[in-house]
Write a protein that holds these residues in place. Structure first.
Motif, PDB file in Angstrom:
ATOM      1  N   GLN A 280       0.815  -1.221   0.000  1.00 38.47           N
ATOM      2  CA  GLN A 280       0.000   0.000   0.000  1.00 38.47           C
ATOM      3  C   GLN A 280       0.849   1.271   0.000  1.00 38.47           C
ATOM      4  O   GLN A 280       0.539   2.218  -0.724  1.00 38.47           O
ATOM      5  CB  GLN A 280      -0.916   0.024   1.222  1.00 38.47           C
ATOM      6  N   VAL A 281       1.893   1.300   0.823  1.00 42.55           N
ATOM      7  CA  VAL A 281       2.633   2.563   1.025  1.00 42.55           C
ATOM      8  C   VAL A 281       4.091   2.501   0.586  1.00 42.55           C
ATOM      9  O   VAL A 281       4.777   3.511   0.603  1.00 42.55           O
ATOM     10  CB  VAL A 281       2.560   3.023   2.505  1.00 42.55           C
ATOM     11  N   GLY A 282       4.571   1.313   0.220  1.00 43.38           N
ATOM     12  CA  GLY A 282       5.972   1.149  -0.148  1.00 43.38           C
ATOM     13  C   GLY A 282       6.757   0.495   0.975  1.00 43.38           C
ATOM     14  O   GLY A 282       6.516   0.775   2.155  1.00 43.38           O
ATOM     15  N   PHE A 283       7.659  -0.360   0.595  1.00 40.07           N
ATOM     16  CA  PHE A 283       8.427  -1.140   1.572  1.00 40.07           C
ATOM     17  C   PHE A 283       9.231  -0.258   2.524  1.00 40.07           C
ATOM     18  O   PHE A 283       9.314  -0.540   3.712  1.00 40.07           O
ATOM     19  CB  PHE A 283       9.338  -2.116   0.828  1.00 40.07           C
ATOM     20  N   GLU A 284       9.805   0.809   2.014  1.00 44.48           N
ATOM     21  CA  GLU A 284      10.637   1.677   2.855  1.00 44.48           C
ATOM     22  C   GLU A 284       9.833   2.367   3.959  1.00 44.48           C
ATOM     23  O   GLU A 284      10.390   2.778   4.965  1.00 44.48           O
ATOM     24  CB  GLU A 284      11.361   2.721   1.994  1.00 44.48           C
TER      25      GLU A 284
END
Length: 189
Positions: A21-25
């Motif tokens: 949803q928001v990016g792995f980082e």
């Protein structure tokens, strides 16, 4: 005291969904605690840190991707196996962008060896057996395929091909055809 229903596995899966949803980082224990409406400290009985959570997500993603790639190449050989393998990776990256990004996390050698990372190399080598490449050509080919597929997938995900009129699928097919031709030529060499 650990909250009922929470476990390392539940948090890992929730972290993987969050990554998509928001990016792995952006995945942290703090963000996961917000999602579960619990205090951050209550998650530390299940995961050691945000880095530990990310490693767990990477291992989950590597296992899912290895399963997908293995299923894709089963019963195939040559270009068919190569194309199915490539499409398994590309499809996974499109469906699970955060998890795919997690597969790129650098793992320590012991953790990588204990997880599904070796399966990826084994699957690639299984494809290459159809091309009858000797060593060290086979190792070079594993690296070539990894670089070509991962590079293309990452460039495509970043929007790198959105500014040209040529369909990215045409380029993808051209790359797979070119890699197949190269591997056949190297085997005949």
């Amino acid at each position: 005291m650990a909250r009922a229903g929470l476990s390392a596995e539940v948090l890992t899966r929730a972290g993987a969904e969050l990554a998509d949803q928001v990016g792995f980082e952006q995945v942290t224990v703090t963000e996961l605690a917000r999602r579960f409406d619990v205090k951050v400290a209550s998650l530390y009985s299940h995961v050691k840190s945000s880095q530990d959570l990310k490693v767990r997500i990477a291992l989950l993603a590597l296992a899912e991707l290895a399963d997908r790639a293995g299923d894709a190449i089963a019963g195939r050989a040559g270009r068919d196996a190569l194309a199915a393998f490539a499409e398994a990776y590309r499809g996974y990256a499109r469906e699970h962008p955060g998890r795919y990004q997690a597969t790129r996390l650098r793992l320590d050698p012991e953790t990588a060896a204990a997880g599904s990372a070796p399966r990826h190399a084994q699957l690639t080598r299984a494809i290459l057996r159809g091309y009858h490449l000797p060593e060290p050509d086979q190792t070079h080919a594993v690296r070539l395929l990894g670089g070509a597929f991962h590079g293309y997938i990452e460039l495509e995900a970043a929007g790198g091909f959105a500014h040209t009129p040529v369909d990215p699928q045409e380029s993808w097919d051209w790359i797979v055809d070119s890699l197949d031709a190269l591997l056949r030529a190297r085997a005949a060499h």
